[in-house]
Design a protein around this motif. Structure first.
Motif, PDB file in Angstrom:
ATOM      1  N   VAL A  19       0.846  -1.199   0.000  1.00  0.00           N
ATOM      2  CA  VAL A  19       0.000   0.000   0.000  1.00  0.00           C
ATOM      3  C   VAL A  19       0.881   1.249   0.000  1.00  0.00           C
ATOM      4  CG1 VAL A  19      -1.697   1.336   1.330  1.00  0.00           C
ATOM      5  CG2 VAL A  19      -1.979  -1.145   1.076  1.00  0.00           C
ATOM      6  N   GLU A  20       1.913   1.234   0.828  1.00  0.00           N
ATOM      7  CA  GLU A  20       2.824   2.383   0.895  1.00  0.00           C
ATOM      8  C   GLU A  20       3.562   2.578  -0.428  1.00  0.00           C
ATOM      9  OE1 GLU A  20       4.680   5.636   3.001  1.00  0.00           O
ATOM     10  OE2 GLU A  20       2.800   4.536   3.185  1.00  0.00           O
ATOM     11  N   LEU A  21       3.970   1.493  -1.062  1.00  0.00           N
ATOM     12  CA  LEU A  21       4.635   1.585  -2.362  1.00  0.00           C
ATOM     13  C   LEU A  21       3.698   2.246  -3.378  1.00  0.00           C
ATOM     14  CD1 LEU A  21       7.078   0.913  -4.153  1.00  0.00           C
ATOM     15  CD2 LEU A  21       6.062  -1.357  -4.511  1.00  0.00           C
ATOM     16  N   HIS A  22       2.451   1.870  -3.357  1.00  0.00           N
ATOM     17  CA  HIS A  22       1.461   2.488  -4.246  1.00  0.00           C
ATOM     18  C   HIS A  22       1.331   3.979  -3.957  1.00  0.00           C
ATOM     19  CE1 HIS A  22      -2.868   3.775  -4.492  1.00  0.00           C
ATOM     20  NE2 HIS A  22      -2.582   3.605  -5.758  1.00  0.00           N
ATOM     21  N   LEU A  23       1.171   4.344  -2.692  1.00  0.00           N
ATOM     22  CA  LEU A  23       0.965   5.749  -2.325  1.00  0.00           C
ATOM     23  C   LEU A  23       2.195   6.602  -2.625  1.00  0.00           C
ATOM     24  CD1 LEU A  23      -0.902   5.261   1.066  1.00  0.00           C
ATOM     25  CD2 LEU A  23      -1.879   6.036  -1.113  1.00  0.00           C
ATOM     26  N   GLN A  24       3.358   6.112  -2.237  1.00  0.00           N
ATOM     27  CA  GLN A  24       4.573   6.893  -2.489  1.00  0.00           C
ATOM     28  C   GLN A  24       4.916   6.918  -3.973  1.00  0.00           C
ATOM     29  OE1 GLN A  24       7.934   6.897   0.024  1.00  0.00           O
ATOM     30  NE2 GLN A  24       6.813   6.074   1.778  1.00  0.00           N
ATOM     31  N   GLY A  25       4.571   5.856  -4.672  1.00  0.00           N
ATOM     32  CA  GLY A  25       4.755   5.872  -6.125  1.00  0.00           C
ATOM     33  C   GLY A  25       3.943   6.986  -6.764  1.00  0.00           C
ATOM     34  N   ASP A  50       0.793  -2.110 -10.506  1.00  0.00           N
ATOM     35  CA  ASP A  50       1.102  -3.440  -9.979  1.00  0.00           C
ATOM     36  C   ASP A  50       1.108  -3.456  -8.450  1.00  0.00           C
ATOM     37  OD1 ASP A  50       1.155  -4.789 -12.370  1.00  0.00           O
ATOM     38  OD2 ASP A  50       3.338  -4.718 -12.588  1.00  0.00           O
ATOM     39  N   ALA A  51       1.658  -2.431  -7.816  1.00  0.00           N
ATOM     40  CA  ALA A  51       1.671  -2.388  -6.347  1.00  0.00           C
ATOM     41  C   ALA A  51       0.246  -2.423  -5.808  1.00  0.00           C
ATOM     42  CB  ALA A  51       2.405  -1.148  -5.849  1.00  0.00           C
ATOM     43  N   GLY A  79       3.216   0.614  10.133  1.00  0.00           N
ATOM     44  CA  GLY A  79       3.747  -0.703   9.838  1.00  0.00           C
ATOM     45  C   GLY A  79       4.744  -0.807   8.709  1.00  0.00           C
ATOM     46  N   THR A  80       4.798   0.192   7.839  1.00  0.00           N
ATOM     47  CA  THR A  80       5.666   0.066   6.663  1.00  0.00           C
ATOM     48  C   THR A  80       7.137   0.190   7.021  1.00  0.00           C
ATOM     49  OG1 THR A  80       6.058   0.797   4.404  1.00  0.00           O
ATOM     50  CG2 THR A  80       5.601   2.534   6.041  1.00  0.00           C
ATOM     51  N   ARG A  81       7.945  -0.490   6.236  1.00  0.00           N
ATOM     52  CA  ARG A  81       9.404  -0.366   6.343  1.00  0.00           C
ATOM     53  C   ARG A  81       9.957   0.594   5.292  1.00  0.00           C
ATOM     54  NH1 ARG A  81      11.631  -6.543   6.864  1.00  0.00           N
ATOM     55  NH2 ARG A  81      10.568  -7.118   8.788  1.00  0.00           N
ATOM     56  N   ILE A  82       9.088   1.104   4.441  1.00  0.00           N
ATOM     57  CA  ILE A  82       9.525   1.995   3.367  1.00  0.00           C
ATOM     58  C   ILE A  82       9.713   3.400   3.928  1.00  0.00           C
ATOM     59  CG2 ILE A  82       8.876   3.020   1.161  1.00  0.00           C
ATOM     60  CD1 ILE A  82       7.370   0.413   0.534  1.00  0.00           C
ATOM     61  N   ALA A  83      10.881   3.981   3.663  1.00  0.00           N
ATOM     62  CA  ALA A  83      11.185   5.339   4.142  1.00  0.00           C
ATOM     63  C   ALA A  83      10.276   6.345   3.453  1.00  0.00           C
ATOM     64  CB  ALA A  83      12.648   5.675   3.864  1.00  0.00           C
ATOM     65  N   PRO A  84       9.949   7.439   4.130  1.00  0.00           N
ATOM     66  CA  PRO A  84       9.065   8.453   3.538  1.00  0.00           C
ATOM     67  C   PRO A  84       9.666   9.103   2.296  1.00  0.00           C
ATOM     68  CG  PRO A  84       9.381   8.854   5.894  1.00  0.00           C
ATOM     69  CD  PRO A  84      10.338   7.767   5.495  1.00  0.00           C
ATOM     70  N   PHE A  85       8.807   9.404   1.348  1.00  0.00           N
ATOM     71  CA  PHE A  85       9.207  10.130   0.149  1.00  0.00           C
ATOM     72  C   PHE A  85       9.180  11.616   0.484  1.00  0.00           C
ATOM     73  CE2 PHE A  85       8.940  11.781  -4.165  1.00  0.00           C
ATOM     74  CZ  PHE A  85       9.759  10.912  -4.859  1.00  0.00           C
ATOM     75  N   PRO A  86      10.141  12.399   0.006  1.00  0.00           N
ATOM     76  CA  PRO A  86      10.169  13.829   0.352  1.00  0.00           C
ATOM     77  C   PRO A  86       9.012  14.612  -0.275  1.00  0.00           C
ATOM     78  CG  PRO A  86      11.884  13.302  -1.246  1.00  0.00           C
ATOM     79  CD  PRO A  86      11.256  12.010  -0.852  1.00  0.00           C
ATOM     80  N   ALA A 106      10.387  -3.008  -0.083  1.00  0.00           N
ATOM     81  CA  ALA A 106       9.211  -3.883  -0.164  1.00  0.00           C
ATOM     82  C   ALA A 106       9.639  -5.330  -0.404  1.00  0.00           C
ATOM     83  CB  ALA A 106       8.268  -3.406  -1.262  1.00  0.00           C
ATOM     84  N   VAL A 107      10.606  -5.532  -1.288  1.00  0.00           N
ATOM     85  CA  VAL A 107      11.105  -6.875  -1.564  1.00  0.00           C
ATOM     86  C   VAL A 107      11.777  -7.456  -0.318  1.00  0.00           C
ATOM     87  CG1 VAL A 107      12.842  -8.180  -2.865  1.00  0.00           C
ATOM     88  CG2 VAL A 107      11.305  -6.608  -4.055  1.00  0.00           C
ATOM     89  N   LYS A 108      12.530  -6.639   0.416  1.00  0.00           N
ATOM     90  CA  LYS A 108      13.188  -7.129   1.633  1.00  0.00           C
ATOM     91  C   LYS A 108      12.163  -7.643   2.633  1.00  0.00           C
ATOM     92  CE  LYS A 108      16.543  -6.004   5.252  1.00  0.00           C
ATOM     93  NZ  LYS A 108      16.110  -7.155   5.985  1.00  0.00           N
ATOM     94  N   THR A 109      11.081  -6.906   2.815  1.00  0.00           N
ATOM     95  CA  THR A 109      10.031  -7.378   3.718  1.00  0.00           C
ATOM     96  C   THR A 109       9.526  -8.743   3.262  1.00  0.00           C
ATOM     97  OG1 THR A 109       9.343  -5.147   4.340  1.00  0.00           O
ATOM     98  CG2 THR A 109       7.710  -6.892   4.604  1.00  0.00           C
ATOM     99  N   MET A 110       9.267  -8.878   1.969  1.00  0.00           N
ATOM    100  CA  MET A 110       8.757 -10.146   1.444  1.00  0.00           C
ATOM    101  C   MET A 110       9.741 -11.278   1.649  1.00  0.00           C
ATOM    102  SD  MET A 110       7.001  -8.849  -2.060  1.00  0.00           S
ATOM    103  CE  MET A 110       6.037  -7.349  -2.028  1.00  0.00           C
ATOM    104  N   ARG A 111      11.017 -10.992   1.421  1.00  0.00           N
ATOM    105  CA  ARG A 111      12.027 -12.030   1.616  1.00  0.00           C
ATOM    106  C   ARG A 111      12.197 -12.370   3.103  1.00  0.00           C
ATOM    107  NH1 ARG A 111      14.740 -13.698  -2.638  1.00  0.00           N
ATOM    108  NH2 ARG A 111      14.750 -12.522  -4.585  1.00  0.00           N
ATOM    109  N   ASP A 112      12.086 -11.368   3.960  1.00  0.00           N
ATOM    110  CA  ASP A 112      12.223 -11.593   5.402  1.00  0.00           C
ATOM    111  C   ASP A 112      11.134 -12.504   5.953  1.00  0.00           C
ATOM    112  OD1 ASP A 112      14.488 -10.000   5.460  1.00  0.00           O
ATOM    113  OD2 ASP A 112      13.488  -8.275   6.395  1.00  0.00           O
ATOM    114  N   VAL A 113       9.925 -12.401   5.423  1.00  0.00           N
ATOM    115  CA  VAL A 113       8.811 -13.200   5.947  1.00  0.00           C
ATOM    116  C   VAL A 113       8.539 -14.447   5.114  1.00  0.00           C
ATOM    117  CG1 VAL A 113       7.748 -11.148   6.965  1.00  0.00           C
ATOM    118  CG2 VAL A 113       6.983 -11.920   4.700  1.00  0.00           C
TER     119      VAL A 113
END
Length: 164
Positions: A19-25, A50-51, A79-86, A106-113
């Motif tokens: 969700v965060e990837l979509h919003l920050q994108g 896609d996000a 909950g997101t691990r994605i850093a804020p976009f300026p 986002a990929v790191k979170t997926m790989r971590d879990v």
């Protein structure tokens, strides 16, 4: 099958990053400026689409497993691990770096879990495989915008362009 609390938490972690990837994108899409603006602007649309689709797929998978997805803005922000976009206008060069970092986070979170998810529900792990493959492809393609070529190109004799 009913998701355990661990599976639910792991799926929720993936969901909020998507969700965060979509919003920050979208934030990047609206505020990118500079050289190659149009290409990056359009490429961001693909990533955003896609996000958003991946987030919906993850949330619906959660519901199929009797888990309750939380896509509220407060849940995503906390909950997101994605850093804020300026805020403000961001150069294409900086946007490239920021978008690649978002995709990688986002990929790191997926790989971590992934392994914990796979242990309990291989079907959900299969979804992650598709998400990871596509997001890593996007990271490579976006990152190529700022990469420097390494090949030495020599123009063959007789193929030089005439100068006027």
């Amino acid at each position: 099958m009913k998701a355990s609390p661990t599976l639910t938490d792991n799926m929720q972690a993936v969901l909020v990053d998507l969700v965060e990837l979509h919003l920050q994108g979208k934030q990047a899409h609206w505020n990118v400026v500079g050289k190659n603006f149009r290409d990056l602007h359009l490429q961001l649309d693909e990533i955003i689409e896609d996000a958003r689709a991946f987030a919906d797929e993850m949330a619906e998978r959660m519901r199929a497993l009797h888990a309750v997805p939380d896509g509220r803005s407060i849940a995503v922000a906390e909950g997101t691990r994605i850093a804020p976009f300026p805020a403000g206008l961001v150069s294409t060069k900086d946007t490239v770096g920021l978008v690649v970092a978002m995709l990688n986070a986002a990929v790191k979170t997926m790989r971590d879990v992934h392994d914990q998810i796979d242990d309990e529900d291989p079907t959900t792990a299969d979804l992650l495989h598709g998400f990871i493959a596509k997001l890593e492809q996007y990271a490579w393609m976006v990152d190529a915008e700022n990469m420097e070529p390494t090949a030495e190109v020599v123009t063959p004799v007789g193929t030089e362009r005439a100068t006027v």
